[in-house]
Write a protein that holds these residues in place. Sequence first.
Motif, PDB file in Angstrom:
ATOM      1  N   TYR A 180      16.580  -6.396   7.147  1.00  7.44           N
ATOM      2  CA  TYR A 180      15.349  -7.091   6.752  1.00  7.44           C
ATOM      3  C   TYR A 180      15.602  -8.023   5.571  1.00  7.44           C
ATOM      4  N   THR A 181      16.442  -7.591   4.656  1.00  4.14           N
ATOM      5  CA  THR A 181      16.794  -8.448   3.525  1.00  4.14           C
ATOM      6  C   THR A 181      17.548  -9.678   4.005  1.00  4.14           C
ATOM      7  N   LYS A 182      18.417  -9.497   4.978  1.00  2.00           N
ATOM      8  CA  LYS A 182      19.198 -10.606   5.543  1.00  2.00           C
ATOM      9  C   LYS A 182      18.302 -11.673   6.170  1.00  2.00           C
ATOM     10  N   ILE A 183      17.222 -11.240   6.812  1.00  3.53           N
ATOM     11  CA  ILE A 183      16.334 -12.216   7.452  1.00  3.53           C
ATOM     12  C   ILE A 183      15.152 -12.591   6.555  1.00  3.53           C
ATOM     13  N   ASN A 184      15.213 -12.183   5.295  1.00  2.00           N
ATOM     14  CA  ASN A 184      14.195 -12.517   4.297  1.00  2.00           C
ATOM     15  C   ASN A 184      12.796 -12.054   4.701  1.00  2.00           C
ATOM     16  N   ASP A 185      12.678 -10.849   5.201  1.00  2.00           N
ATOM     17  CA  ASP A 185      11.380 -10.282   5.564  1.00  2.00           C
ATOM     18  C   ASP A 185      11.063  -9.174   4.574  1.00  2.00           C
ATOM     19  N   LYS A 186      10.549  -9.590   3.424  1.00  2.00           N
ATOM     20  CA  LYS A 186      10.290  -8.645   2.348  1.00  2.00           C
ATOM     21  C   LYS A 186       9.171  -7.672   2.693  1.00  2.00           C
ATOM     22  N   PHE A 187       8.172  -8.162   3.419  1.00  2.00           N
ATOM     23  CA  PHE A 187       7.054  -7.304   3.791  1.00  2.00           C
ATOM     24  C   PHE A 187       7.521  -6.121   4.650  1.00  2.00           C
ATOM     25  N   GLU A 188       8.338  -6.400   5.660  1.00  2.00           N
ATOM     26  CA  GLU A 188       8.837  -5.323   6.522  1.00  2.00           C
ATOM     27  C   GLU A 188       9.749  -4.373   5.745  1.00  2.00           C
ATOM     28  N   SER A 189      10.521  -4.944   4.838  1.00  2.00           N
ATOM     29  CA  SER A 189      11.397  -4.114   4.015  1.00  2.00           C
ATOM     30  C   SER A 189      10.575  -3.156   3.149  1.00  2.00           C
ATOM     31  N   LEU A 190       9.527  -3.678   2.552  1.00  3.93           N
ATOM     32  CA  LEU A 190       8.655  -2.834   1.732  1.00  3.93           C
ATOM     33  C   LEU A 190       7.946  -1.775   2.573  1.00  3.93           C
ATOM     34  N   SER A 191       7.423  -2.183   3.718  1.00  2.28           N
ATOM     35  CA  SER A 191       6.713  -1.204   4.549  1.00  2.28           C
ATOM     36  C   SER A 191       7.652  -0.121   5.056  1.00  2.28           C
ATOM     37  N   LEU A 192       8.906  -0.478   5.295  1.00  2.00           N
ATOM     38  CA  LEU A 192       9.891   0.515   5.708  1.00  2.00           C
ATOM     39  C   LEU A 192      10.104   1.561   4.618  1.00  2.00           C
ATOM     40  N   TRP A 193      10.296   1.102   3.389  1.00  3.95           N
ATOM     41  CA  TRP A 193      10.500   2.047   2.288  1.00  3.95           C
ATOM     42  C   TRP A 193       9.248   2.880   2.043  1.00  3.95           C
ATOM     43  N   LEU A 194       8.045   2.282   2.238  1.00  3.80           N
ATOM     44  CA  LEU A 194       6.809   3.047   2.069  1.00  3.80           C
ATOM     45  C   LEU A 194       6.676   4.133   3.135  1.00  3.80           C
ATOM     46  N   LYS A 195       7.055   3.804   4.380  1.00  2.00           N
ATOM     47  CA  LYS A 195       6.995   4.803   5.453  1.00  2.00           C
ATOM     48  C   LYS A 195       7.907   5.982   5.156  1.00  2.00           C
ATOM     49  N   VAL A 196       9.076   5.673   4.598  1.00  2.58           N
ATOM     50  CA  VAL A 196      10.049   6.721   4.288  1.00  2.58           C
ATOM     51  C   VAL A 196       9.612   7.515   3.058  1.00  2.58           C
ATOM     52  N   GLY A 197       8.881   6.859   2.170  1.00  5.96           N
ATOM     53  CA  GLY A 197       8.421   7.523   0.966  1.00  5.96           C
ATOM     54  C   GLY A 197       9.359   7.375  -0.208  1.00  5.96           C
ATOM     55  N   ASP A 198      10.231   6.385  -0.157  1.00  6.67           N
ATOM     56  CA  ASP A 198      11.165   6.139  -1.257  1.00  6.67           C
ATOM     57  C   ASP A 198      10.534   5.115  -2.200  1.00  6.67           C
ATOM     58  N   PHE A 199       9.737   5.619  -3.140  1.00  2.95           N
ATOM     59  CA  PHE A 199       8.973   4.735  -4.007  1.00  2.95           C
ATOM     60  C   PHE A 199       9.824   4.066  -5.069  1.00  2.95           C
ATOM     61  N   ASP A 200      10.967   4.650  -5.391  1.00  4.07           N
ATOM     62  CA  ASP A 200      11.897   3.978  -6.307  1.00  4.07           C
ATOM     63  C   ASP A 200      12.442   2.710  -5.664  1.00  4.07           C
ATOM     64  N   ALA A 201      12.742   2.777  -4.377  1.00  4.81           N
ATOM     65  CA  ALA A 201      13.219   1.590  -3.661  1.00  4.81           C
ATOM     66  C   ALA A 201      12.118   0.554  -3.547  1.00  4.81           C
ATOM     67  N   VAL A 202      10.862   0.992  -3.368  1.00  5.94           N
ATOM     68  CA  VAL A 202       9.730   0.060  -3.316  1.00  5.94           C
ATOM     69  C   VAL A 202       9.602  -0.663  -4.648  1.00  5.94           C
ATOM     70  N   LYS A 203       9.697   0.095  -5.725  1.00 13.52           N
ATOM     71  CA  LYS A 203       9.592  -0.492  -7.068  1.00 13.52           C
ATOM     72  C   LYS A 203      10.719  -1.498  -7.295  1.00 13.52           C
ATOM     73  N   LYS A 204      11.922  -1.128  -6.901  1.00 15.17           N
ATOM     74  CA  LYS A 204      13.071  -2.025  -7.052  1.00 15.17           C
ATOM     75  C   LYS A 204      12.886  -3.300  -6.221  1.00 15.17           C
ATOM     76  N   GLU A 205      12.344  -3.141  -4.991  1.00 16.38           N
ATOM     77  CA  GLU A 205      12.132  -4.275  -4.103  1.00 16.38           C
ATOM     78  C   GLU A 205      11.049  -5.208  -4.662  1.00 16.38           C
ATOM     79  N   VAL A 206       9.983  -4.643  -5.195  1.00 13.03           N
ATOM     80  CA  VAL A 206       8.885  -5.452  -5.752  1.00 13.03           C
ATOM     81  C   VAL A 206       9.349  -6.205  -6.984  1.00 13.03           C
ATOM     82  N   LEU A 207      10.081  -5.522  -7.826  1.00 18.60           N
ATOM     83  CA  LEU A 207      10.570  -6.174  -9.044  1.00 18.60           C
ATOM     84  C   LEU A 207      11.698  -7.150  -8.748  1.00 18.60           C
ATOM     85  N   GLY A 208      12.290  -7.065  -7.586  1.00 21.65           N
ATOM     86  CA  GLY A 208      13.344  -7.994  -7.195  1.00 21.65           C
ATOM     87  C   GLY A 208      14.606  -7.826  -8.001  1.00 21.65           C
TER      88      GLY A 208
END
Length: 143
Positions: free
Chosen positions: A111-139
């Motif tokens: 998802y990062t390769k194809i620049n789809d940040k929304f799908e990347s975030l929703s994937l981490w939210l589904k898994v429940g890895d909120f540290d990764a969500v925070k890292k993704e949001v902060l870029g």
Amino acid sequence: YQCKLLSNVQTLLSSTNASPTSKKGGRFSAYEMVKSLQSKHGRKYSKLWRLICYDSLQQFDFETAVLCFIAMRDYGGIQFVKRLKLISDRNKQRAEIYAYFGDISDAQSMYTKINDKFESLSLWLKVGDFDAVKKEVLGGKKK
């Protein structure tokens, strides 16, 4: 340690992937082999079905994947393949395949390769890895 049958199926699948001339012959042969063994011995062979299914999806052979999901009696998997066919971008399909089979880090990198940040975030939210969500949001920025 792998059983001989699993090793034979993996060899058959890897020889199919290495040969550009055969489209799905080896995958379908592996499917037929496991199907005949299942009918002969009455066992389920779910790990073999999953292996053939994953390999088929990696090669975008949706028909064989559906046959494997049917053999596993996995209705959700059949619906997954139907949804997968509706996606036009191969990289997005590949990311969905990774996510479905639990390879979340590869799905996220796709998802990062194809620049789809929304799908990347929703994937981490589904898994429940909120540290990764925070890292993704902060870029990658530090606070």
